[in-house]
Design a protein around this motif. Structure first.
Motif, short mmCIF file in Angstrom:
data_model
loop_
_atom_site.label_atom_id
_atom_site.label_comp_id
_atom_site.label_asym_id
_atom_site.label_seq_id
_atom_site.Cartn_x
_atom_site.Cartn_y
_atom_site.Cartn_z
N GLY A 1 -32.63 -29.52 -0.40
CA GLY A 1 -32.58 -30.75 0.36
C GLY A 1 -31.70 -30.57 1.57
N GLN B 1 -28.41 -34.69 5.45
CA GLN B 1 -28.72 -35.97 6.07
C GLN B 1 -29.50 -36.91 5.16
N GLN B 2 -29.98 -36.43 4.01
CA GLN B 2 -30.57 -37.34 3.04
C GLN B 2 -29.51 -38.23 2.40
N PRO C 1 -26.97 -39.80 6.64
CA PRO C 1 -27.80 -39.83 7.86
C PRO C 1 -26.93 -39.79 9.12
N HIS D 1 -30.77 -31.05 11.08
CA HIS D 1 -30.55 -31.08 9.65
C HIS D 1 -29.89 -29.78 9.19
N ILE E 1 -38.57 -37.66 5.30
CA ILE E 1 -37.41 -37.75 4.41
C ILE E 1 -36.48 -36.55 4.60
N GLY E 2 -36.93 -35.35 4.18
CA GLY E 2 -36.07 -34.18 4.23
C GLY E 2 -36.27 -33.32 5.46
N HIS F 1 -40.37 -34.27 0.28
CA HIS F 1 -39.96 -34.96 -0.94
C HIS F 1 -40.92 -34.65 -2.08
N TYR G 1 -42.31 -44.38 4.26
CA TYR G 1 -40.91 -44.44 3.84
C TYR G 1 -40.69 -45.60 2.87
N LEU H 1 -37.15 -44.76 -0.31
CA LEU H 1 -35.88 -44.16 0.06
C LEU H 1 -35.18 -44.98 1.14
N ARG H 2 -33.94 -44.64 1.38
CA ARG H 2 -33.09 -45.44 2.24
C ARG H 2 -33.67 -45.56 3.64
N LEU I 1 -32.43 -43.28 7.28
CA LEU I 1 -32.63 -41.87 7.60
C LEU I 1 -33.03 -41.75 9.07
#
Length: 589
Positions: free
Chosen positions: A45, A48-49, A52, A159, A316-317, A322, A540, A545-546, A549
């Motif tokens: 991963g 930043q996951q 952020p 990242h 995401i990543g 993901h 997303y 997920l949050r 990001l």
């Protein structure tokens, strides 16, 4: 297909904290497990996951039980698939090593620090470079592809983290460390260049047996077997073996025939019973090169390349999906769409992707992070070299990989001049593949050829106006007859990004490109649809997920702006919904 004696995948239970003032080493964070209240982080991963927008120093910790224990004459290693960008590693407060470079694997011998009767504490200090220096690391001066701060459309966000799996490996003190299988389609011979490691303090007598079998697993038909004996002094030794396959099936996109080699080593050293180690590797018989006429040829036949390129960009990543099924779909869809090649532009493929390309018959053109946007610095040569050499060492056994690429769209500067002199060192590692110098040839130096065929150690004048003493080329800009973005006049490796819709002059240019020169490799051309930011934003939300990001924030802003413009310009009188306009754009392009 490296086969350790025992392996444990360290993928669960990792913790993370940031170190924005870079005090962790001084305060010995490597000896301080942060506790269960610290944030968890996925491995593989990116930082930043969890944080952020953060760039700089971060620490990873893992407390794990000793599920594996070495026997006498065995050692313990930590294997990192990749850590982006700089990693320092401690095990149980003992410093065990470091590695620079964000895409390639490294191994650390942790035998003396490893506990077999109590939990182990693994700490990894990572530098994800930013625009400001951190221990002499600056984003622009390290291999980073198109990462930028702040993140923007058309670039990648900065990242970093433990981006490929971490394994605990138990290996014999005498072992096979590396194998390069070079399959010659004309002779049917497979040359094995092997490296043996002897970590014992005394000489070892080794017996090596190698077999080759047809098929992805090698258990279908044994084609050949060879045995040799060698004495290995403490340290390392190089061994060559040769296998003969009669009437080998050639690897191609239509018939991706694979062969599997198994090497069994039995070693004897004083005071030890038999030490055994097995190493497996796949290979394929194929030859990919540029013919004397300037056209690509696979296994002696002319082939027209149908290729796209990818930067492994996932939601995401960023570069770590993901869901691993996403990268598999990318490659399968490319194959199903009729492509026979995929270019990993300014960023390496993952090993699993190359395995899949081997199996489905999708040729690969691969580059590293160093190939694009690298700034000059006192460390430039070392960093560029390391990036290229480690790519070659990691991936040179994949038959699908047919092209090493050094640069992308790099003007005449210290980096491009350095790359032109790298060929002999690359050939020392791999003499079997086509090497391309600078996609787009923005350096304009037509007195240097764009390509080097397998078996050669010089740049060849294969395309365009390349020739000894040829004058330099310049770009065609907006003030020229044609607004052909990215194109350097009469170069052999060309990028063309014209406006749309194409007018008659643009169409005529594309149809006659290379007519007045040697053939031209059109390595980049394209017109892009509108990004469906609405669909991506919903993705997303569906994953749950949050929302903060960096890529999610950017896409949401793009979607909001698009909808506002859609209403502003009256597009609601043309399409029922904004989504319909985006889908129509993609259909047209």
């Amino acid at each position: 297909m490296f086969t350790p004696s025992k392996v444990s995948i360290l993928d669960a239970g990792w913790k993370i904290n940031t170190d924005p003032t870079n005090i962790g080493r001084q305060e010995q964070w490597f000896n301080q497990y942060p506790g269960q209240d610290a944030p968890s982080v996925p491995v593989p991963g990116i930082i930043q996951q969890v944080y952020p927008g953060y760039h700089g120093v971060a620490w990873y910790w893992l407390e794990f039980a000793p599920e594996l224990a070495p026997s006498p004459f065995e050692e313990v290693f930590l294997h990192f698939g990749a850590v982006d960008y700089y990693a320092e590693v401690w095990l149980n407060a003992v410093y065990v090593g470091a590695h620079e470079g964000g895409e390639t694997p490294f191994d650390l011998n942790v035998t003396s620090a490893y506990k077999t009767t109590a939990n182990n504490l693994l700490a990894v200090r990572i530098i994800n470079p930013s625009n400001d220096p951190i221990d002499s690391f600056v984003l622009a001066e390290v291999p980073h592809s198109c990462k930028v701060i702040p993140y923007r459309v058309g670039a990648g966000y900065d990242h970093g983290g433990i981006v490929l799996p971490v394994e605990l490996r138990i290996l014999p003190v005498v072992r096979i460390a590396d194998v390069f299988a070079q399959a010659n389609p004309e002779s049917g011979k497979v040359k094995l260049d092997m490296s043996l490691a002897n970590d014992a303090a005394i000489r070892a007598k080794c017996r090596l047996t190698a077999t080759i079998g047809s098929g992805a697993t090698g258990d279908l038909v044994t084609e050949a077997l060879v045995t040799t004996e060698i004495e290995v002094e403490p340290g390392a030794a190089a061994v060559e073996l040769e296998l003969q396959v009669r009437s080998p099936r050639l690897w191609s996109p239509e018939d991706p025939a694979l062969y599997t080699i198994q090497i069994f080593m039995e070693a004897a050293i004083e005071g030890a019973s038999s030490i055994q180690h097995t190493y497996g590797v796949r290979c394929g018989f194929r030859d990919f090169r540029i013919g004397a006429d300037g056209y690509f040829r696979l296994n002696g036949r002319r082939i027209f390349l149908r290729s796209s390129h990818t930067v492994n960009n996932f939601p995401i990543g960023m570069r770590i999906p993901h869901n691993a099924d996403i990268w598999r779909r990318d490659l399968v869809y490319a194959k199903a769409a009729g492509m026979n090649m995929i270019r990993f532009i300014a960023g390496m493929a993952y090993p699993e992707q190359l395995n899949l390309c081997d199996e489905i018959g999708l040729m690969v053109y691969e580059e590293t992070y160093a190939g694009w946007c690298l700034a000059d610095s006192p460390q430039m040569a070392d960093r560029f070299n390391r990036s290229i050499w480690e790519m070659v060492r990691r991936d040179r056994n994949h038959p699908s990989l047919v092209v090493w690429g050094l640069l992308n769209e790099t003007v005449d500067n210290p980096i491009s001049r350095h790359a032109k002199g790298m060929l002999p060192s690359i050939r020392a590692l791999d003499d079997t593949r086509l090497v391309l110098l600078n996609s787009g040839r923005w350096d304009g130096e037509q007195s240097i050829g764009s390509a080097s065929n397998p078996g050669t150690s010089e740049w060849q004048y294969a395309w365009g106006d390349e020739a000894p003493g040829a004058p330099s080329a310049g770009p065609l800009g907006k003030n020229d007859i044609l607004p052909l973005g990215g194109y350097y006049d009469r170069v052999g490796d060309a990028h063309v990004y014209p406006g749309v819709p194409h007018d008659a002059a643009t169409i005529r240019f594309l149809r006659t490109l290379g007519a007045e020169t040697k053939p031209v490799f059109l390595s980049e051309y394209g017109i892009g649809s509108l990004v469906d930011a609405i669909r991506v934003t919903r993705l997303y939300e569906q994953i749950g997920l949050r929302p903060d990001l960096e890529d999610a924030t950017l896409y949401r802003a793009m979607a909001d702006q698009f909808v506002a413009d859609w209403h502003k310009y009256g597009m609601d009188g043309v399409y029922p919904f904004p989504d319909d306009m985006l889908r129509e754009s993609q259909r047209l392009q």
